[in-house]
Design a protein around this motif. Structure first.
Motif, PDB file in Angstrom:
ATOM      1  N   ALA A 116       0.830  -1.205   0.000  1.00  0.00           N
ATOM      2  CA  ALA A 116       0.000   0.000   0.000  1.00  0.00           C
ATOM      3  C   ALA A 116       0.865   1.256   0.000  1.00  0.00           C
ATOM      4  O   ALA A 116       0.611   2.195  -0.757  1.00  0.00           O
ATOM      5  CB  ALA A 116      -0.926  -0.012   1.211  1.00  0.00           C
ATOM      6  N   GLU A 150       3.986   1.845  -1.035  1.00  0.00           N
ATOM      7  CA  GLU A 150       4.729   2.089  -2.260  1.00  0.00           C
ATOM      8  C   GLU A 150       3.867   2.804  -3.301  1.00  0.00           C
ATOM      9  O   GLU A 150       4.226   3.863  -3.809  1.00  0.00           O
ATOM     10  CB  GLU A 150       5.248   0.751  -2.806  1.00  0.00           C
ATOM     11  N   ASP A 151       2.696   2.230  -3.592  1.00  0.00           N
ATOM     12  CA  ASP A 151       1.887   2.782  -4.677  1.00  0.00           C
ATOM     13  C   ASP A 151       1.106   4.021  -4.261  1.00  0.00           C
ATOM     14  O   ASP A 151       0.945   4.945  -5.053  1.00  0.00           O
ATOM     15  CB  ASP A 151       0.976   1.694  -5.243  1.00  0.00           C
ATOM     16  N   LEU A 152       0.638   4.055  -2.983  1.00  0.00           N
ATOM     17  CA  LEU A 152      -0.059   5.264  -2.527  1.00  0.00           C
ATOM     18  C   LEU A 152       0.893   6.450  -2.500  1.00  0.00           C
ATOM     19  O   LEU A 152       0.534   7.563  -2.879  1.00  0.00           O
ATOM     20  CB  LEU A 152      -0.648   5.050  -1.136  1.00  0.00           C
ATOM     21  N   ARG A 176       3.540   6.977  -4.355  1.00  0.00           N
ATOM     22  CA  ARG A 176       3.735   7.443  -5.733  1.00  0.00           C
ATOM     23  C   ARG A 176       2.518   8.237  -6.209  1.00  0.00           C
ATOM     24  O   ARG A 176       2.647   9.261  -6.877  1.00  0.00           O
ATOM     25  CB  ARG A 176       3.956   6.242  -6.667  1.00  0.00           C
ATOM     26  N   PHE A 177       1.350   7.741  -5.839  1.00  0.00           N
ATOM     27  CA  PHE A 177       0.130   8.396  -6.281  1.00  0.00           C
ATOM     28  C   PHE A 177      -0.020   9.778  -5.643  1.00  0.00           C
ATOM     29  O   PHE A 177      -0.364  10.751  -6.322  1.00  0.00           O
ATOM     30  CB  PHE A 177      -1.063   7.516  -5.908  1.00  0.00           C
TER      31      PHE A 177
END
Lengths: 179, 179
Positions: free
Chosen positions: A128, A130-132, A134-135
């Motif tokens: 969660a 890592e991608d959050l 980046r987002f």
């Protein structure tokens, strides 16, 4: 120290050879390490928050993966406290609370299942984060401190998993010798 | 069938009792199931994509957690093919490729480590899906089909983990009997 070990061994000659006493002590050390890692992971994740735009606050509870992480930390912590109490009792007295095969099976399945729990919590947290992160960065909300703290907690949870997984190898090898 | 089993047992009396032949067959079945789950998980995650605004395309590669998921699927798949080949050989011939303690240790550590890999991939996928999906929905981009496919793949990976974890219990129990 050597005398002490010999006395313990002599007192439990029928059930516990010297190598078993050693592995019990190593297991206890691993459990103390797990206890420390999970305690710090718990404190760090609970303190993970950041204010947005000066008013609304982003807390760890707002990310479902971090809630799951917290629940695995709590489950692992409770299991670990129980095992530490049993280990301390068995190292001090030279006897086990659960005698025969039952105790070894409890250790084996307990370590196996709890190590899976801890790993799943840590992996869900990292996945969660890592991608959050980046987002959020792409939306001009870096939140570096928030995700940094969450990742620190997930890393500590990963260390807690590693010590439990090593303990699980020990309890797997100890299993059928006595069963 | 019974004759066949007896012949096999007689041929390998020195190293393999009948219960060992049964657990080898169960292990082979578990590995076939893992193979099927991982194969479908691989196909589903690779096909996970959705077009945004009629032009740009969101692929599974854009979410780092799904890339990690794919790599754990591939690692698990490769290990599983190797183990299936070894299992088929041992069920057919009644002998093991790796004799003595080495084969049992390879099974034990292999199943343990690969089951941890598969679980971490599945947990990272679910962790990322859950919160990213909520985040995209809050931004009026439901992407239900995209996250549905990714979750389907993570679920299949979780089933693959479960069968590997059950295999790991078998190989743990088999370990010190022969060592």
């Amino acid at each position: 120290m050597e005398n002490n070990t010999n006395t313990t061994t002599a007192a439990t000659t029928t059930s516990a050879p010297s190598s078993s006493t050693v592995s019990r002590t190593v297991l206890l050390l691993l459990r103390v390490l797990t206890f420390v890692f999970l305690l710090i992971a718990f404190i760090v994740i609970v303190l993970t928050k950041e204010t947005l735009d000066g008013e609304s606050e982003l807390k760890f509870k707002d990310i479902h993966a971090y809630r799951y992480m917290l629940s695995t930390i709590v489950i692992g912590f409770a299991y670990n406290c129980l095992q530490m109490a049993l280990s301390i009792f068995s190292v001090v007295s030279g006897n086990r609370v659960l005698n025969g095969g039952a105790g070894y099976k409890f250790d084996f399945y307990g370590d196996k299942i709890i190590s899976y729990f801890l790993l799943s919590g840590s992996a869900a947290g990292f996945g969660a984060s890592e991608d959050l992160h980046r987002f959020f960065k792409a939306n001009d909300l870096p939140l570096n401190s928030f995700f940094g703290k969450a990742n620190a907690s997930a890393s500590l949870l990963l260390f807690g998993f590693l010590t439990t997984a090593i303990a699980s190898v020990f309890t797997s090898f100890a299993l059928p010798k006595k069963a």
